[in-house]
Design an enzyme around this catalytic site. Structure first.
Site, PDB file in Angstrom:
ATOM      1  N   SER A   1     -25.845   5.250  26.482  1.00 58.42           N
ATOM      2  CA  SER A   1     -25.876   4.050  27.315  1.00 58.42           C
ATOM      3  C   SER A   1     -27.285   3.487  27.313  1.00 58.42           C
ATOM      4  O   SER A   1     -28.092   3.801  26.424  1.00 58.42           O
ATOM      5  CB  SER A   1     -25.397   4.376  28.729  1.00 58.42           C
ATOM      6  OG  SER A   1     -25.203   3.187  29.469  1.00 58.42           O
ATOM      7  N   ASN A   2     -27.624   2.652  28.263  1.00 52.15           N
ATOM      8  CA  ASN A   2     -28.976   2.097  28.342  1.00 52.15           C
ATOM      9  C   ASN A   2     -29.354   1.854  29.790  1.00 52.15           C
ATOM     10  O   ASN A   2     -28.570   2.120  30.699  1.00 52.15           O
ATOM     11  CB  ASN A   2     -29.083   0.823  27.495  1.00 52.15           C
ATOM     12  CG  ASN A   2     -28.163  -0.258  28.007  1.00 52.15           C
ATOM     13  OD1 ASN A   2     -28.318  -0.748  29.121  1.00 52.15           O
ATOM     14  ND2 ASN A   2     -27.181  -0.626  27.194  1.00 52.15           N
ATOM     15  N   ALA A   3     -30.560   1.322  29.998  1.00 57.55           N
ATOM     16  CA  ALA A   3     -31.152   1.260  31.333  1.00 57.55           C
ATOM     17  C   ALA A   3     -30.743   0.027  32.151  1.00 57.55           C
ATOM     18  O   ALA A   3     -31.295  -0.200  33.230  1.00 57.55           O
ATOM     19  CB  ALA A   3     -32.677   1.310  31.214  1.00 57.55           C
TER      20      ALA A   3
ATOM     21  N   ALA B   1     -25.575  -5.686  29.082  1.00 53.58           N
ATOM     22  CA  ALA B   1     -26.342  -5.062  28.010  1.00 53.58           C
ATOM     23  C   ALA B   1     -25.432  -4.041  27.326  1.00 53.58           C
ATOM     24  O   ALA B   1     -25.528  -2.838  27.590  1.00 53.58           O
ATOM     25  CB  ALA B   1     -27.591  -4.388  28.565  1.00 53.58           C
TER      26      ALA B   1
END
Ligand code: CTP
Ligand code: CA
Length: 227
Positions: free
Chosen positions: A33-35, A100
């Site tokens: 995943s991402n931030a 995102a």
């Protein structure tokens, strides 16, 4: 005065907003995943509700409360996001792609947890679908499309490229390495690019105020298309 003008200026408009990260499962307990915190997309959804729009917020997993007055749909993977967007995009007047999405996913999802005793895994990845580009490819006249560009360098250059490549009306460029901008914080500093070569650099402000400024531009574009 600006607040008065904004009041209900999106009445009856159908706005689809995406927010947050997506997650791509590796095995039953692990994912990529991402931030992304989802805060920018949620702020846009809130502001659009306040301005009278009919808002459908499609969100990745984030610990934010649902937006009152919006229809909130939560999804997990980029493929889920694509499916959810494609179900509603034809009916939308405006699409704001603040999510995102994970850009890569494991080619295979393991049915069982990978054990340390299995050795160090090597992940084989493949690209995920580009949701915004897919939605823009079947865009009809009159629809307004807004993308974001999260960058760590040459933000405006890459933002222009995304505007052209995905055939968008506006790109909101975000240098996520700048203090007070980008992920997790409640403020943002962005540059809004448009299809006429315009470049509006906004000062550091709350994500809610950035949302209002983006919606000001969306309302202008909707207005211009009616004329
Ligand atoms: N986006 C999307 N689907 C993806 C990736 C991105 O819809 N699989 C959308 C984002 O919501 C954003 C825009 O495309 O509005 C740009 O996202 P960004 O991550 O900045 O750019 P990418 O096109 O993914 O390219 P890169 O990450 O390599 O810069
Ligand atoms: Ca990306």
């Amino acid at each position: 005065e600006r607040t008065l003008r904004r009041r209900q200026d999106l009445a009856g408009k159908r706005i689809v907003v995406t927010a947050g990260p997506t997650i791509e499962e590796i095995d039953p307990v692990r994912y990529l995943s991402n931030a992304s915190s989802g805060k920018m997309g949620y702020a846009i959804a809130e502001a659009a509700v306040a301005r009278g729009a009919e808002v459908h917020l499609i969100s990745g997993p984030v610990p934010l409360p649902p937006v009152p007055g919006a229809r909130v749909e939560t999804i997990r993977s980029t493929q889920d996001l694509l499916d959810a967007v494609m179900r509603v995009i034809d009916q939308a007047d405006v699409f704001i792609s603040a999510a995102a999405p994970a850009d890569f996913r494991p080619v295979r999802r393991l049915a069982q947890k990978w054990k340390k005793t299995d050795g160090t895994p090597v992940l084989e990845l493949e690209p995920t679908p580009d949701v915004l580009a897919a939605a823009a490819a079947r865009r009809r006249s009159g629809q307004v499309f807004v993308g974001f560009a999260a960058e760590t360098h040459d933000a405006v250059v890459y933002g222009r490229d995304k505007l052209a490549r995905k055939r968008l009306d506006l790109v909101v460029v975000n240098d996520v390495t700048e203090p007070g901008a980008g992920f997790a914080v409640d403020t943002n500093r962005v540059v809004v690019l448009d299809g006429q070569g315009g470049e509006e650099a906004l000062p550091l402000m709350s994500k809610r105020e950035v949302a209002e400024r983006i919606l000001d531009r969306v309302a202008e574009l909707l207005q211009a298309r009616r004329e």
